[in-house]
Write an enzyme that holds these catalytic residues in place. Structure first.
Site, PDB file in Angstrom:
ATOM      1  N   PRO A 122       0.823  -1.226   0.000  1.00 58.31           N
ATOM      2  CA  PRO A 122       0.000   0.000   0.000  1.00 58.31           C
ATOM      3  C   PRO A 122       0.855   1.275   0.000  1.00 58.31           C
ATOM      4  O   PRO A 122       0.532   2.248  -0.680  1.00 58.31           O
ATOM      5  CB  PRO A 122      -0.816  -0.136   1.280  1.00 58.31           C
ATOM      6  CG  PRO A 122      -0.930  -1.613   1.487  1.00 58.31           C
ATOM      7  CD  PRO A 122       0.403  -2.156   1.066  1.00 58.31           C
ATOM      8  N   TYR A 123       1.950   1.237   0.754  1.00 57.17           N
ATOM      9  CA  TYR A 123       2.874   2.376   0.782  1.00 57.17           C
ATOM     10  C   TYR A 123       3.520   2.572  -0.588  1.00 57.17           C
ATOM     11  O   TYR A 123       3.591   3.700  -1.111  1.00 57.17           O
ATOM     12  CB  TYR A 123       3.937   2.132   1.847  1.00 57.17           C
ATOM     13  CG  TYR A 123       5.124   3.060   1.794  1.00 57.17           C
ATOM     14  CD1 TYR A 123       5.026   4.372   2.245  1.00 57.17           C
ATOM     15  CD2 TYR A 123       6.359   2.622   1.316  1.00 57.17           C
ATOM     16  CE1 TYR A 123       6.114   5.232   2.204  1.00 57.17           C
ATOM     17  CE2 TYR A 123       7.454   3.469   1.272  1.00 57.17           C
ATOM     18  CZ  TYR A 123       7.323   4.769   1.713  1.00 57.17           C
ATOM     19  OH  TYR A 123       8.408   5.617   1.678  1.00 57.17           O
ATOM     20  N   LEU A 124       3.975   1.489  -1.185  1.00 59.07           N
ATOM     21  CA  LEU A 124       4.636   1.577  -2.483  1.00 59.07           C
ATOM     22  C   LEU A 124       3.683   2.053  -3.570  1.00 59.07           C
ATOM     23  O   LEU A 124       4.065   2.811  -4.467  1.00 59.07           O
ATOM     24  CB  LEU A 124       5.234   0.222  -2.865  1.00 59.07           C
ATOM     25  CG  LEU A 124       6.346  -0.293  -1.951  1.00 59.07           C
ATOM     26  CD1 LEU A 124       6.763  -1.701  -2.363  1.00 59.07           C
ATOM     27  CD2 LEU A 124       7.556   0.645  -1.976  1.00 59.07           C
ATOM     28  N   LYS A 127       3.358   5.772  -3.212  1.00 59.68           N
ATOM     29  CA  LYS A 127       4.541   6.412  -3.760  1.00 59.68           C
ATOM     30  C   LYS A 127       4.544   6.356  -5.289  1.00 59.68           C
ATOM     31  O   LYS A 127       4.915   7.322  -5.965  1.00 59.68           O
ATOM     32  CB  LYS A 127       5.803   5.737  -3.210  1.00 59.68           C
ATOM     33  CG  LYS A 127       6.125   6.088  -1.771  1.00 59.68           C
ATOM     34  CD  LYS A 127       6.489   7.556  -1.656  1.00 59.68           C
ATOM     35  CE  LYS A 127       7.014   7.929  -0.287  1.00 59.68           C
ATOM     36  NZ  LYS A 127       7.303   9.381  -0.192  1.00 59.68           N
TER      37      LYS A 127
END
Length: 211
Positions: A122-124, A127
């Site tokens: 989810p973070y990637l 980004k």
């Protein structure tokens, strides 16, 4: 050179503002808490109170700057509103103000989120969305994708590639800050998107070899 650093009180931001001040830059540090303003003043930085989730405050924050740098992060607490949309909103404010230079701190695997560890996808993805938006902005951007961050002392040397395999690849926050600061001095970083980890090539030399 007048530089706005968004995320000036973050782990990398605090290192970066010191490096920029030491280089003789006029640095403005953007934070969202009034309690953080005095620390920035003591560091020789002009404090600016603004919020990445508030477009109007960003439009005001970027005025008069030559360069805008995004090193903010929510540490997983607001991936969409800060890590993704915050970067996008700051990009929009930069463009609207007629500022051409924009540096975005991203992450290893942001180019291909599916290759990263499942727990941080989810973070990637957040980004990745910000990276793609900035690449289409028409700004003189640099997008930096460091490996896993450590608090070890910087070596001043890195290895750059389009992508790396495995999340064991690491780099110190000190060296990440140095890569950001040095990017302002190396024309080849304009329009560049690259991953980097600790390595054997001095930072300025590594950046000068970018294609």
């Amino acid at each position: 050179m007048k530089i706005l650093v968004a995320g000036a009180k973050g782990d990398i931001g605090q290192i970066l503002i010191k490096k920029l001040v030491a280089r003789g830059c006029k640095v403005a540090g953007m934070v969202r808490k009034e309690s953080q303003l005095e620390d920035l003043r003591r560091a020789g930085v002009r404090p600016i109170l603004a919020d990445l989730t508030n477009q109007a405050s960003l439009n005001s924050a970027v005025k008069g700057q030559d360069v805008v740098i995004f090193v903010a992060g929510s540490k997983g607490k607001a991936l969409e509103s800060v890590d993704r949309d915050g970067a996008i909103h700051l990009c929009d404010a930069t463009k609207a103000a007629g500022i051409q230079r924009f540096i975005l701190l991203s992450s290893i695997f942001a180019g291909s989120p599916e290759k990263g560890p499942e727990k941080i996808q989810p973070y990637l993805k957040a980004k990745h969305a910000a990276d793609v938006y900035v690449q289409k902005s028409g700004l003189d951007y640099t997008i930096l994708r460091p490996g896993a961050l450590t608090d070890s002392s910087g070596t001043g040397a890195i290895r750059i590639d389009d992508s790396f395999e495995g999340f064991d690849a690491q780099v110190s926050r000190t060296d990440v800050a140095e890569v950001i600061a040095t990017s302002l001095e190396v024309p080849k970083t304009i329009g560049a998107v690259f991953e980097f980890i600790e390595g054997d090539t001095p930072i300025a030399e590594a950046l000068s070899r970018l294609r």
